[in-house]
Scaffold this motif. Structure first.
Motif, PDB file in Angstrom:
ATOM      1  N   TYR A   1     -60.206  -8.925 -59.208  1.00  0.00           N
ATOM      2  CA  TYR A   1     -60.077  -7.995 -58.081  1.00  0.00           C
ATOM      3  C   TYR A   1     -59.871  -8.762 -56.781  1.00  0.00           C
ATOM      4  N   ALA A   2     -60.665  -9.816 -56.596  1.00  0.00           N
ATOM      5  CA  ALA A   2     -60.559 -10.607 -55.363  1.00  0.00           C
ATOM      6  C   ALA A   2     -59.175 -11.231 -55.225  1.00  0.00           C
ATOM      7  N   LYS A   3     -58.584 -11.592 -56.367  1.00  0.00           N
ATOM      8  CA  LYS A   3     -57.263 -12.217 -56.317  1.00  0.00           C
ATOM      9  C   LYS A   3     -56.156 -11.191 -56.064  1.00  0.00           C
ATOM     10  N   VAL A   4     -56.287 -10.020 -56.701  1.00  0.00           N
ATOM     11  CA  VAL A   4     -55.172  -9.065 -56.719  1.00  0.00           C
ATOM     12  C   VAL A   4     -55.258  -8.048 -55.584  1.00  0.00           C
ATOM     13  N   LEU A   5     -56.471  -7.700 -55.175  1.00  0.00           N
ATOM     14  CA  LEU A   5     -56.651  -6.596 -54.222  1.00  0.00           C
ATOM     15  C   LEU A   5     -57.492  -7.027 -53.028  1.00  0.00           C
ATOM     16  N   SER A   6     -56.937  -7.875 -52.204  1.00  0.00           N
ATOM     17  CA  SER A   6     -57.653  -8.333 -51.011  1.00  0.00           C
ATOM     18  C   SER A   6     -57.701  -7.236 -49.964  1.00  0.00           C
ATOM     19  N   ALA A   7     -58.563  -7.421 -48.972  1.00  0.00           N
ATOM     20  CA  ALA A   7     -58.648  -6.464 -47.861  1.00  0.00           C
ATOM     21  C   ALA A   7     -57.286  -6.318 -47.180  1.00  0.00           C
ATOM     22  N   ARG A   8     -56.537  -7.415 -47.116  1.00  0.00           N
ATOM     23  CA  ARG A   8     -55.209  -7.359 -46.509  1.00  0.00           C
ATOM     24  C   ARG A   8     -54.306  -6.395 -47.293  1.00  0.00           C
ATOM     25  N   THR A   9     -54.445  -6.409 -48.618  1.00  0.00           N
ATOM     26  CA  THR A   9     -53.636  -5.515 -49.447  1.00  0.00           C
ATOM     27  C   THR A   9     -54.046  -4.061 -49.232  1.00  0.00           C
ATOM     28  N   HIS A  10     -55.343  -3.806 -49.073  1.00  0.00           N
ATOM     29  CA  HIS A  10     -55.798  -2.429 -48.796  1.00  0.00           C
ATOM     30  C   HIS A  10     -55.153  -1.923 -47.505  1.00  0.00           C
ATOM     31  N   ASP A  11     -55.190  -2.776 -46.483  1.00  0.00           N
ATOM     32  CA  ASP A  11     -54.647  -2.378 -45.183  1.00  0.00           C
ATOM     33  C   ASP A  11     -53.127  -2.204 -45.255  1.00  0.00           C
ATOM     34  N   MET A  12     -52.482  -3.091 -46.010  1.00  0.00           N
ATOM     35  CA  MET A  12     -51.026  -2.987 -46.169  1.00  0.00           C
ATOM     36  C   MET A  12     -50.674  -1.671 -46.864  1.00  0.00           C
ATOM     37  N   HIS A  13     -51.441  -1.337 -47.896  1.00  0.00           N
ATOM     38  CA  HIS A  13     -51.192  -0.079 -48.604  1.00  0.00           C
ATOM     39  C   HIS A  13     -51.377   1.117 -47.675  1.00  0.00           C
ATOM     40  N   PHE A  14     -52.414   1.049 -46.842  1.00  0.00           N
ATOM     41  CA  PHE A  14     -52.685   2.167 -45.935  1.00  0.00           C
ATOM     42  C   PHE A  14     -51.523   2.369 -44.966  1.00  0.00           C
TER      43      PHE A  14
ATOM     44  N   ASP B   1     -61.586  -0.254 -71.398  1.00  0.00           N
ATOM     45  CA  ASP B   1     -60.565  -1.302 -71.452  1.00  0.00           C
ATOM     46  C   ASP B   1     -59.856  -1.358 -70.105  1.00  0.00           C
ATOM     47  N   LEU B   2     -59.457  -2.555 -69.710  1.00  0.00           N
ATOM     48  CA  LEU B   2     -58.716  -2.716 -68.460  1.00  0.00           C
ATOM     49  C   LEU B   2     -57.242  -2.903 -68.803  1.00  0.00           C
ATOM     50  N   LEU B   3     -56.423  -1.902 -68.452  1.00  0.00           N
ATOM     51  CA  LEU B   3     -55.019  -1.903 -68.854  1.00  0.00           C
ATOM     52  C   LEU B   3     -54.089  -2.285 -67.703  1.00  0.00           C
ATOM     53  N   MET B   4     -54.599  -2.369 -66.488  1.00  0.00           N
ATOM     54  CA  MET B   4     -53.775  -2.839 -65.367  1.00  0.00           C
ATOM     55  C   MET B   4     -54.641  -3.644 -64.405  1.00  0.00           C
ATOM     56  N   MET B   5     -54.098  -4.765 -63.972  1.00  0.00           N
ATOM     57  CA  MET B   5     -54.878  -5.678 -63.118  1.00  0.00           C
ATOM     58  C   MET B   5     -55.372  -5.003 -61.848  1.00  0.00           C
ATOM     59  N   HIS B   6     -54.543  -4.090 -61.328  1.00  0.00           N
ATOM     60  CA  HIS B   6     -54.898  -3.476 -60.050  1.00  0.00           C
ATOM     61  C   HIS B   6     -56.053  -2.484 -60.161  1.00  0.00           C
ATOM     62  N   ALA B   7     -56.505  -2.236 -61.397  1.00  0.00           N
ATOM     63  CA  ALA B   7     -57.705  -1.402 -61.573  1.00  0.00           C
ATOM     64  C   ALA B   7     -58.901  -2.262 -61.949  1.00  0.00           C
ATOM     65  N   SER B   8     -58.898  -3.523 -61.512  1.00  0.00           N
ATOM     66  CA  SER B   8     -59.962  -4.438 -61.942  1.00  0.00           C
ATOM     67  C   SER B   8     -61.321  -4.122 -61.324  1.00  0.00           C
ATOM     68  N   PHE B   9     -61.370  -3.087 -60.490  1.00  0.00           N
ATOM     69  CA  PHE B   9     -62.675  -2.565 -60.042  1.00  0.00           C
ATOM     70  C   PHE B   9     -63.277  -1.643 -61.105  1.00  0.00           C
ATOM     71  N   TRP B  10     -62.551  -1.411 -62.218  1.00  0.00           N
ATOM     72  CA  TRP B  10     -63.022  -0.485 -63.264  1.00  0.00           C
ATOM     73  C   TRP B  10     -64.289  -1.030 -63.896  1.00  0.00           C
ATOM     74  N   PRO B  11     -65.351  -0.244 -64.014  1.00  0.00           N
ATOM     75  CA  PRO B  11     -66.620  -0.785 -64.542  1.00  0.00           C
ATOM     76  C   PRO B  11     -66.508  -1.169 -66.016  1.00  0.00           C
ATOM     77  N   GLU B  12     -67.264  -2.169 -66.414  1.00  0.00           N
ATOM     78  CA  GLU B  12     -67.304  -2.530 -67.845  1.00  0.00           C
ATOM     79  C   GLU B  12     -68.112  -1.500 -68.619  1.00  0.00           C
ATOM     80  N   SER B  13     -68.963  -0.763 -67.931  1.00  0.00           N
ATOM     81  CA  SER B  13     -69.655   0.385 -68.535  1.00  0.00           C
ATOM     82  C   SER B  13     -69.612   1.508 -67.495  1.00  0.00           C
ATOM     83  N   MET B  14     -68.914   2.585 -67.808  1.00  0.00           N
ATOM     84  CA  MET B  14     -68.656   3.623 -66.805  1.00  0.00           C
ATOM     85  C   MET B  14     -69.899   4.471 -66.535  1.00  0.00           C
ATOM     86  N   PRO B  15     -70.366   4.541 -65.287  1.00  0.00           N
ATOM     87  CA  PRO B  15     -71.467   5.459 -64.967  1.00  0.00           C
ATOM     88  C   PRO B  15     -70.987   6.916 -65.067  1.00  0.00           C
TER      89      PRO B  15
END
Ligand SMILES: [Zn+2]
Length: 238
Positions: free
Chosen positions: A208-221, A113-127
């Motif tokens: 994921y594309a909407k919420v976590l852009s490359a710009r956001t990754h860099d901003m977080h860093f 289940d996806l419980l937070m938008m910012h984890a939208s990279f979470w797989p629909e089936s976990m390896p």
């Protein structure tokens, strides 16, 4: 980041290591790597026994993909060499033994289940890599990377997780968010109350594309780097 020099990458990887330590994602165990502009060479933080919270650019280790483990290197270095060999578009892999991800890795059915938008990279089936051992040789690492497939994260049973990204900054942010999301999932199982996950009709890649852009990754860093002043080195020297 094709024009990023190896010296820049060393500094960035040292900062990422300290940020991961500050979040208790790496410590005694766990490590992070980044591929250099030379696709045969990668950088990795020091392994077990080194103070990750004190990692400096000079502590970062530069390795050829074919380099074999010797004492002083991270024991599980092959997961880094093989992801960089087999999937060169993945520039960074982070390996953690963090509590919530380890808890999920012990579940027969890993909740997706996806419980937070910012984890939208979470797989629909976990390896899940199912071996009751460390990833201690190249063959094991190849098997792990095959199980990972095109996902951003895979769990290692009774052990931890690997998280990857197209940049170091992306892998770092994903690792922090993955542990937070895993913690939410574990909490949800504990309280047992009905959940309202992100609807399955929502495309996770689009979210994921909407919420976590490359710009956001860099901003977080940039943001996270301000919290991790570097003092004595990873091996305790001044
Ligand atoms: Zn491990």
């Amino acid at each position: 980041m094709a024009d990023t020099t190896t010296a820049d990458l060393r500094s960035q990887l040292a900062a990422a290591t300290r940020i991961l330590a500050q979040h208790h994602l790496v410590g005694m165990f766990g490590h992070v790597s980044v591929l250099t502009n030379d696709p045969q060479t990668y950088l990795v933080c020091p392994g077990a026994g080194a103070r990750k919270d004190r990692c400096r650019a000079s502590d970062i280790i530069e390795l050829d993909l074919d380099r074999e483990f010797t004492p002083g290197l991270p024991l599980e270095l092959y997961m880094h060499s093989e992801v960089h060999r087999l999937k060169p578009h993945i520039k960074s892999l982070i390996h953690v033994h963090s509590p919530a991800l380890v808890a999920l890795a012990a579940m027969a059915e890993v909740p997706t289940d996806l419980l937070m938008m910012h984890a939208s990279f979470w797989p629909e089936s976990m390896p899940v890599w199912e071996e009751p051992d460390l990833v201690r040789d190249r063959a094991a690492a190849v098997a792990l990377i095959e199980i990972l497939g095109d996902e951003a994260i895979a769990l290692l049973r009774w052990h931890g997780a690997v998280i990857v990204g197209g940049t170091l900054q992306e892998a770092l942010f994903r690792a922090i968010l993955a542990e937070e999301h895993a913690s939410q999932l574990v909490t949800a199982l504990s309280h047992g109350r009905p959940l309202a996950p992100v609807p399955k009709t929502v495309d996770r890649d689009e979210l994921y594309a909407k919420v976590l852009s490359a710009r956001t990754h860099d901003m977080h860093f940039g943001y996270a780097s301000t919290f991790v002043a570097v003092e004595p080195g990873a091996r305790g020297d001044a």
